[in-house]
Design a protein around this motif. Structure first.
Motif, mmCIF file in Angstrom:
data_model
loop_
_atom_site.group_PDB
_atom_site.id
_atom_site.type_symbol
_atom_site.label_atom_id
_atom_site.label_comp_id
_atom_site.label_asym_id
_atom_site.label_seq_id
_atom_site.Cartn_x
_atom_site.Cartn_y
_atom_site.Cartn_z
ATOM 1 N N SER A 136 -34.862 -14.500 -112.531
ATOM 2 C CA SER A 136 -34.514 -14.927 -112.604
ATOM 3 C C SER A 136 -34.776 -16.506 -111.464
ATOM 4 N N VAL B 247 -33.767 -17.923 -117.919
ATOM 5 C CA VAL B 247 -32.828 -17.941 -116.618
ATOM 6 C C VAL B 247 -32.080 -16.932 -116.799
ATOM 7 N N GLY C 295 -31.912 -12.884 -116.187
ATOM 8 C CA GLY C 295 -30.593 -12.796 -115.257
ATOM 9 C C GLY C 295 -29.346 -11.863 -116.148
ATOM 10 N N THR D 205 -26.143 -15.012 -112.126
ATOM 11 C CA THR D 205 -27.170 -13.656 -112.031
ATOM 12 C C THR D 205 -26.718 -12.928 -110.667
#
Length: 156
Positions: A86, A69, A73, A149
């Motif tokens: 993400s 993630v 991201g 993100t």
């Protein structure tokens, strides 16, 4: 001439334990009164809980997915696709982390309630707790990485 009486054998005769084999070890041998037989109670070796092992594996998987993630991201926030990718990995990480927490809780209960006489005794309470901690950490890292993100993607 008198014949001496035969020697007296202690009654019941002592029952020798069975020979030890590789897997089965006698815990106790009880003589059965009135017979030459005995009742052997075997020792049941403890078994590591499979649920605890699964919990730890799922927790580690949740942490690895949460790192994806963060990587996706940060890599895709400037291009605009980072939030979508993400977000998908965040969902995966949270689901796997929740599964690790549930498996860890069930495994700890299984270890706590096992071990009654004649039943299998499970070990692995520490593995279950490690799975709970790793699952919660993975889900938390994934959610914080997704928030980072989205902030980076909105600010660009």
């Amino acid at each position: 001439m008198t014949v001496p009486p035969p020697p007296q054998v202690p009654y019941p005769p002592a029952v020798p334990p069975p020979p030890p084999s590789g897997r089965w070890r006698p815990e106790r041998v009880d003589a059965m009164p009135g017979t030459e037989f005995g009742l052997v109670q075997l020792r049941v070796e403890p078994i590591t809980s499979g649920l605890a092992i699964g919990s730890l594996i799922a927790g580690i998987g949740s942490i690895l997915a949460s790192l994806l993630v963060l990587c996706f991201g940060l890599a895709g926030s400037a291009s605009g696709w980072g939030g979508w990718v993400s977000g998908a990995f965040t969902l995966l990480s949270v689901l796997v982390g929740g599964g690790a927490i549930a498996l860890g809780a069930v495994a700890r209960r299984q270890v706590r309630t096992s071990g009654r006489t004649g039943h299998v005794r499970f070990t692995g309470a520490g593995l279950g707790m490690s799975g709970i901690v790793c699952g919660a950490a993975g889900a938390g890292i994934a959610l914080l990485s997704l928030a980072l993100t989205l902030v980076l993607q909105i600010s660009v």
